[in-house]
Write a protein that holds these residues in place. Structure first.
Motif, PDB file in Angstrom:
ATOM      1  N   SER A 289      -7.330   2.680  -7.730  1.00 29.31           N
ATOM      2  CA  SER A 289      -7.233   1.352  -8.318  1.00 29.31           C
ATOM      3  C   SER A 289      -6.464   1.478  -9.629  1.00 29.31           C
ATOM      4  O   SER A 289      -6.958   2.046 -10.601  1.00 29.31           O
ATOM      5  CB  SER A 289      -8.640   0.775  -8.561  1.00 29.31           C
ATOM      6  OG  SER A 289      -8.548  -0.451  -9.240  1.00 29.31           O
TER       7      SER A 289
ATOM      8  N   THR B 236      -7.731 -18.947  -4.493  1.00 26.87           N
ATOM      9  CA  THR B 236      -7.225 -17.962  -5.473  1.00 26.87           C
ATOM     10  C   THR B 236      -7.127 -18.506  -6.891  1.00 26.87           C
ATOM     11  O   THR B 236      -6.866 -17.753  -7.827  1.00 26.87           O
ATOM     12  CB  THR B 236      -5.811 -17.485  -5.093  1.00 26.87           C
ATOM     13  OG1 THR B 236      -4.915 -18.598  -5.239  1.00 26.87           O
ATOM     14  CG2 THR B 236      -5.742 -16.975  -3.652  1.00 26.87           C
TER      15      THR B 236
ATOM     16  N   ARG C 120      -6.864  -5.662 -13.511  1.00 28.62           N
ATOM     17  CA  ARG C 120      -6.273  -6.981 -13.786  1.00 28.62           C
ATOM     18  C   ARG C 120      -5.602  -7.562 -12.551  1.00 28.62           C
ATOM     19  O   ARG C 120      -5.194  -6.820 -11.657  1.00 28.62           O
ATOM     20  CB  ARG C 120      -5.236  -6.878 -14.910  1.00 28.62           C
ATOM     21  CG  ARG C 120      -5.934  -6.581 -16.211  1.00 28.62           C
ATOM     22  CD  ARG C 120      -5.017  -6.341 -17.360  1.00 28.62           C
ATOM     23  NE  ARG C 120      -5.835  -5.829 -18.451  1.00 28.62           N
ATOM     24  CZ  ARG C 120      -6.222  -6.544 -19.510  1.00 28.62           C
ATOM     25  NH1 ARG C 120      -5.810  -7.786 -19.659  1.00 28.62           N
ATOM     26  NH2 ARG C 120      -7.004  -6.021 -20.429  1.00 28.62           N
ATOM     27  N   CYS C 121      -5.471  -8.854 -12.536  1.00 37.31           N
ATOM     28  CA  CYS C 121      -4.878  -9.498 -11.366  1.00 37.31           C
ATOM     29  C   CYS C 121      -4.257 -10.822 -11.759  1.00 37.31           C
ATOM     30  O   CYS C 121      -4.715 -11.476 -12.703  1.00 37.31           O
ATOM     31  CB  CYS C 121      -5.955  -9.716 -10.302  1.00 37.31           C
ATOM     32  SG  CYS C 121      -5.239 -10.272  -8.739  1.00 37.31           S
ATOM     33  N   ASN C 122      -3.228 -11.208 -11.016  1.00 37.47           N
ATOM     34  CA  ASN C 122      -2.584 -12.498 -11.255  1.00 37.47           C
ATOM     35  C   ASN C 122      -3.196 -13.604 -10.387  1.00 37.47           C
ATOM     36  O   ASN C 122      -2.736 -14.728 -10.420  1.00 37.47           O
ATOM     37  CB  ASN C 122      -1.062 -12.394 -11.031  1.00 37.47           C
ATOM     38  CG  ASN C 122      -0.729 -11.540  -9.829  1.00 37.47           C
ATOM     39  OD1 ASN C 122      -1.612 -11.170  -9.045  1.00 37.47           O
ATOM     40  ND2 ASN C 122       0.548 -11.221  -9.657  1.00 37.47           N
TER      41      ASN C 122
ATOM     42  N   SER D  55     -12.463  -5.633  -7.985  1.00 34.55           N
ATOM     43  CA  SER D  55     -11.120  -5.442  -8.548  1.00 34.55           C
ATOM     44  C   SER D  55     -11.041  -4.150  -9.363  1.00 34.55           C
ATOM     45  O   SER D  55      -9.956  -3.605  -9.556  1.00 34.55           O
ATOM     46  CB  SER D  55     -10.747  -6.628  -9.422  1.00 34.55           C
ATOM     47  OG  SER D  55     -11.765  -6.862 -10.359  1.00 34.55           O
TER      48      SER D  55
ATOM     49  N   THR E  70      -1.619  -5.286  -1.682  1.00 43.92           N
ATOM     50  CA  THR E  70      -1.156  -6.258  -2.683  1.00 43.92           C
ATOM     51  C   THR E  70      -1.479  -7.678  -2.242  1.00 43.92           C
ATOM     52  O   THR E  70      -1.608  -7.947  -1.046  1.00 43.92           O
ATOM     53  CB  THR E  70       0.375  -6.120  -2.904  1.00 43.92           C
ATOM     54  OG1 THR E  70       0.816  -7.162  -3.782  1.00 43.92           O
ATOM     55  CG2 THR E  70       1.166  -6.224  -1.606  1.00 43.92           C
ATOM     56  N   ASN E  71      -1.562  -8.555  -3.243  1.00 41.97           N
ATOM     57  CA  ASN E  71      -1.743  -9.972  -2.891  1.00 41.97           C
ATOM     58  C   ASN E  71      -0.407 -10.635  -2.592  1.00 41.97           C
ATOM     59  O   ASN E  71      -0.364 -11.816  -2.255  1.00 41.97           O
ATOM     60  CB  ASN E  71      -2.485 -10.717  -4.006  1.00 41.97           C
ATOM     61  CG  ASN E  71      -1.770 -10.667  -5.348  1.00 41.97           C
ATOM     62  OD1 ASN E  71      -0.555 -10.581  -5.416  1.00 41.97           O
ATOM     63  ND2 ASN E  71      -2.536 -10.739  -6.433  1.00 41.97           N
TER      64      ASN E  71
ATOM     65  N   GLY F 100      -7.761  -4.638  -8.516  1.00 43.32           N
ATOM     66  CA  GLY F 100      -6.818  -5.528  -9.161  1.00 43.32           C
ATOM     67  C   GLY F 100      -5.515  -5.605  -8.368  1.00 43.32           C
ATOM     68  O   GLY F 100      -5.448  -5.221  -7.232  1.00 43.32           O
ATOM     69  N   GLU F 101      -4.535  -6.151  -9.037  1.00 40.56           N
ATOM     70  CA  GLU F 101      -3.237  -6.231  -8.368  1.00 40.56           C
ATOM     71  C   GLU F 101      -2.367  -5.081  -8.879  1.00 40.56           C
ATOM     72  O   GLU F 101      -1.946  -5.093 -10.042  1.00 40.56           O
ATOM     73  CB  GLU F 101      -2.601  -7.608  -8.640  1.00 40.56           C
ATOM     74  CG  GLU F 101      -1.201  -7.761  -8.117  1.00 40.56           C
ATOM     75  CD  GLU F 101      -1.030  -7.300  -6.655  1.00 40.56           C
ATOM     76  OE1 GLU F 101      -1.894  -7.568  -5.816  1.00 40.56           O
ATOM     77  OE2 GLU F 101       0.004  -6.646  -6.377  1.00 40.56           O
TER      78      GLU F 101
END
Ligand code: SAM
Ligand code: SF4
Length: 346
Positions: free
Chosen positions: A31, A150, A35-37, A342, A114-115, A86-87
């Motif tokens: 990981s 989301t 963090r993620c968008n 995440s 990935t998202n 996370g992303e």
């Protein structure tokens, strides 16, 4: 792809990666960031008004530290790595890091989950850096619903990213978390997508992970129920050797008109794959975690930052593997696992 570099320890003991239940742990999930968008409701619910507690940059392992650890585990015999979060694509410098990973001798495969939000701009760079296989998470094909799940109105951007990745020739798996009352009216459309495109579509059972997770019994659908829904569309035939494809049971879905596609079912709860689990996780906080659904973790980061020798680091990795639990009991007792998805990386 860069030329392969010699691994720092190419000689490994064949038993280094065998756990107490004779499973060989050959696959590391890394990981890269918590963090993620996006703010998927089931993963990073942000509706308490307190804001999410994120790790500070210095709490993450640096790329140099990560490369050191990956070199060690590859030296121990691991050959497959997945980058997640996370992303993972929001972490600065990720392309250079992936290029360095690609140069590690003995690391046969680097995959990325990935998202898809940044794929449009980063897919070509990922390909150049050595990635060939992508798992892209997509729970809905309806823009309004995408926003509801989301928190962000980015469906079209994700879809464009998927198209770009497809044009570049990536091997693509779409991951769909199955949630009753949320996206169950789209499963048939997702399966059609697998027939009409070179994607494998994988339905994942919704897991009760994280104290704030939106999971409840009412939203959970078992893979058996999912197979019944998809089986109604055509002939569903298990593919031979499907257990080799990670935790997914993969089927060929053949439609009446003769067209077919591949659909997978990932059943961490109803039919857990603990007996064949080959995974070790390195969380974005720098801890080793032998099981997604057990909160026990070993503090690799502190050891690294105390200047431990490679032998000491190997010893902690070895011990974590030996301590890997036999399995989880979520099917009998679906209490939430308190870890944060995440941070752990799914
Ligand atoms: N941000 C990337 C993404 O979404 O693909 C990578 C990280 S995400 C934590 C990895 C995977 O975990 C995604 O496919 C996501 O759908 C899945 N996931 C997250 N929370 C989940 C839950 N409670 N149950 C089942 N799958 C979950
Ligand atoms: Fe972000 Fe992936 Fe979690 Fe969604 S599932 S919030 S995209 S880390």
């Amino acid at each position: 792809m860069a030329a392969k570099l010699m691994n720092i320890q190419t000689q490994h003991n064949a038993t280094d990666l065998v756990d107490s239940f004779s499973r060989t742990i050959s696959y590391l999930r890394l990981s890269l960031t918590d963090r993620c968008n996006l703010r998927c409701r089931y993963c990073m619910p942000d509706d308490k008004g307190e804001g999410l507690q994120m790790l500070r940059h210095e709490d993450l392992l640096s790329y140099e530290e990560l490369l050191h650890v990956v070199n060690i585990v590859v030296g121990m015999g691991m050959n497959k790595l997945r980058l997640t979060g996370g992303e993972p694509l929001v972490r600065k410098g990720v392309m250079g890091f992936i290029s360095s990973l690609s140069a590690i001798e003995g690391l046969e495969e680097i995959r990325l989950t990935t998202n898809g939000v940044l794929l449009g701009e980063k897919a070509a760079g990922l390909y150049d850096a050595g990635i060939r296989k992508l798992n892209i998470s997509l729970d809905t094909m309806r823009p309004e619903r995408f926003k509801a799940i989301t928190g962000v109105d980015l469906f079209h951007k994700v879809w464009q990213g998927i198209e770009t990745a497809r044009e570049l020739g990536f091997d693509i798996k779409l991951n769909v978390v199955a949630m009753k009352g949320v996206n169950d009216d789209e499963f048939v459309d997702f399966a059609k997508l697998a027939v009409e495109n070179p994607f494998q579509v994988r339905f994942i059972e919704f897991m009760p992970v994280g104290n704030d997770s939106t999971w409840d019994k009412g939203s959970y659908l078992s893979s058996k129920e999912l197979r019944e829904i998809i089986g109604g569309m055509g002939e569903l035939e298990p593919l031979p050797g499907c257990r080799m494809d990670g935790p997914a049971r993969v089927y060929s879905l053949r439609m009446e008109n003769g067209n077919s596609g591949k659909v997978g079912f990932i059943s961490p709860i109803s039919h857990h794959f603990c007996d064949t689990c080959n995974r070790l996780r390195l969380t974005s906080a720098g801890t080793l975690r032998a099981c997604l659904l057990h909160d026990r973790e070993a503090d690799l980061k502190s050891l690294l930052r105390q200047g431990a020798s490679d032998e000491e680091l190997r010893s902690l990795i070895r011990q974590t593997i030996l301590d890997k639990p036999k399995g989880h009991t979520l099917a009998d007792d679906p209490a939430h696992c308190s870890g944060q998805m995440s941070r752990i990386g799914g």
